[in-house]
Scaffold this active site. Structure first.
Site, PDB file in Angstrom:
ATOM      1  N   GLY A  87      35.736  33.213  34.678  1.00 17.08           N
ATOM      2  CA  GLY A  87      34.626  31.708  35.040  1.00 17.08           C
ATOM      3  C   GLY A  87      33.847  32.386  36.036  1.00 17.08           C
ATOM      4  O   GLY A  87      32.503  32.102  36.595  1.00 17.08           O
TER       5      GLY A  87
ATOM      6  N   GLU B 124      41.162  38.724  31.220  1.00 20.44           N
ATOM      7  CA  GLU B 124      41.927  37.542  29.800  1.00 20.44           C
ATOM      8  C   GLU B 124      42.280  37.750  28.673  1.00 20.44           C
ATOM      9  O   GLU B 124      43.493  36.643  28.373  1.00 20.44           O
ATOM     10  CB  GLU B 124      40.719  37.294  28.924  1.00 20.44           C
ATOM     11  CG  GLU B 124      39.875  36.295  29.876  1.00 20.44           C
ATOM     12  CD  GLU B 124      38.594  36.978  31.152  1.00 20.44           C
ATOM     13  OE1 GLU B 124      38.043  35.887  31.973  1.00 20.44           O
ATOM     14  OE2 GLU B 124      39.234  38.079  30.675  1.00 20.44           O
TER      15      GLU B 124
END
Length: 344
Positions: free
Chosen positions: A113, A136
């Site tokens: 993010g 991720e």
């Protein structure tokens, strides 16, 4: 307003400070919606000529989204888990199309993010402490927040390498691959911020504080990376890594095999599709993927293993790369029942 994110006009600049240093400035939902509102207000304010975003503390610009809160909400039986990602992706698109210069001052860790609120702006400045990653696949997720757009556009398949392997980039790597547009040093940041308060020439101000980074280790292997990660399938990528004469290849192969097999395949397919889409198309694709991921197992198992029990031993389902095929992947790319991300 929460103290998690701070807004201040200083001279000609609107300054944003991500203010959760103990949490490595991880983004929560309130921070996302507050930033979106403030950017809208500043876009129409003639007194704000550009926006500057930075992180509080010396460890991180922003280490990602607050995924632990998503895990806790799931364990509590809450619904609407996709709402955070919907608003985050809309914010990423807002930054990408922002009508004023948007300057990210990156010092320390920038992941997930944090990449989403920096890399889509007009100017990305990194210090010698920059450590970029899209990690991720290691938590059963996928490289989102616009990774579908910028990763396939990095040179010589370095973005596909980052997406599949969670490879880390230092300052020189990030500059040469285009993640950063400028390089500086931590000691220059106070003076650079002062200059940005008054200048009308962002590039001149940034160039005045330029520091040459160390040579890029990543780009020294760029031809090797391109030869491996342009393979047409995940299986062929792994075959080429396994047969690589450079020990780096075996290390990367082992790393990829430790990730969620579903996530590795999703990331690979995401890179192929993203290279052919415009930015908003990429964000719609990401919303489709995340909606499906939130219905599944691997993301929550990855968060459990990394952040909750901290045993570093996730049990992926399926647990091998060769168990993933088109029938497994296809649902992740379909429009969700709730509809696509509402972008024009």
């Amino acid at each position: 307003m929460s103290d998690d994110i701070l807004f201040e006009q200083r001279g000609a600049a609107g300054f944003v400070t991500l203010n959760r240093p103990k949490a490595l400035n991880a983004l929560n939902h309130g921070m996302v919606t507050a930033l979106a509102r403030q950017l809208t207000a500043w876009a129409g304010d003639d007194g704000i000529r550009h926006v500057v975003i930075c992180g509080e503390g010396e460890k991180a610009f922003c280490a990602g989204g607050d995924i632990r809160s998503i895990y806790d909400a799931r364990m509590a039986g809450e619904t609407g888990l996709a709402d955070f990602f919907r608003d985050e992706y809309l914010l990423n698109a807002q930054i990408k199309s922002y009508p004023k210069p948007y300057v990210s001052l990156i010092d320390g860790i920038v992941m997930g993010g944090g990449v989403g609120v920096s890399v889509h702006g007009s100017h990305r400045v990194g210090t010698e402490n920059t450590m970029f990653a899209m990690p991720e696949t290691g938590i059963g997720f996928f490289p989102d927040v616009g990774g579908t757009w910028f990763l396939p556009r990095m040179p010589k398949a370095t973005g596909t390498y980052c997406a599949m392997s969670a490879g880390r980039l230092k300052q020189g790597d990030a500059l040469e691959t285009g993640v950063l547009t400028h390089a500086t040093s931590r000691r220059c940041l106070p003076a650079l911020k002062a200059a940005l308060e008054e200048t009308d020439d962002i590039d001149a101000a940034l160039n005045a504080f330029h520091v040459d980074p160390e040579p890029s280790d990543l780009m020294a292997r760029a031809d090797l990376i391109e030869g491996i990660f342009t393979a047409p399938t995940v299986a062929e990528v792994m075959r080429r890594l396994d047969s690589c004469e450079d020990p780096w290849g075996q290390k990367v192969a082992a790393g990829i095999r430790s990730k969620s097999p579903t996530s590795v395949h999703l990331a690979f397919e995401q890179m192929q599709r993203g290279a052919r889409l415009d930015f908003n198309g990429c964000m719609r694709l990401e919303y489709r993927i995340v909606t499906k991921i939130l219905e599944g197992h691997d993301f929550f198992e990855g968060v459990r293993a990394l952040l909750v029990d901290k045993d570093q031993a996730p049990k992926w389902q399926p647990d091998r790369l060769d168990q993933i095929d088109e029938t497994v992947l296809a649902p992740y790319f379909e429009e969700p029942a709730s509809g696509d991300l509402p972008l024009k």
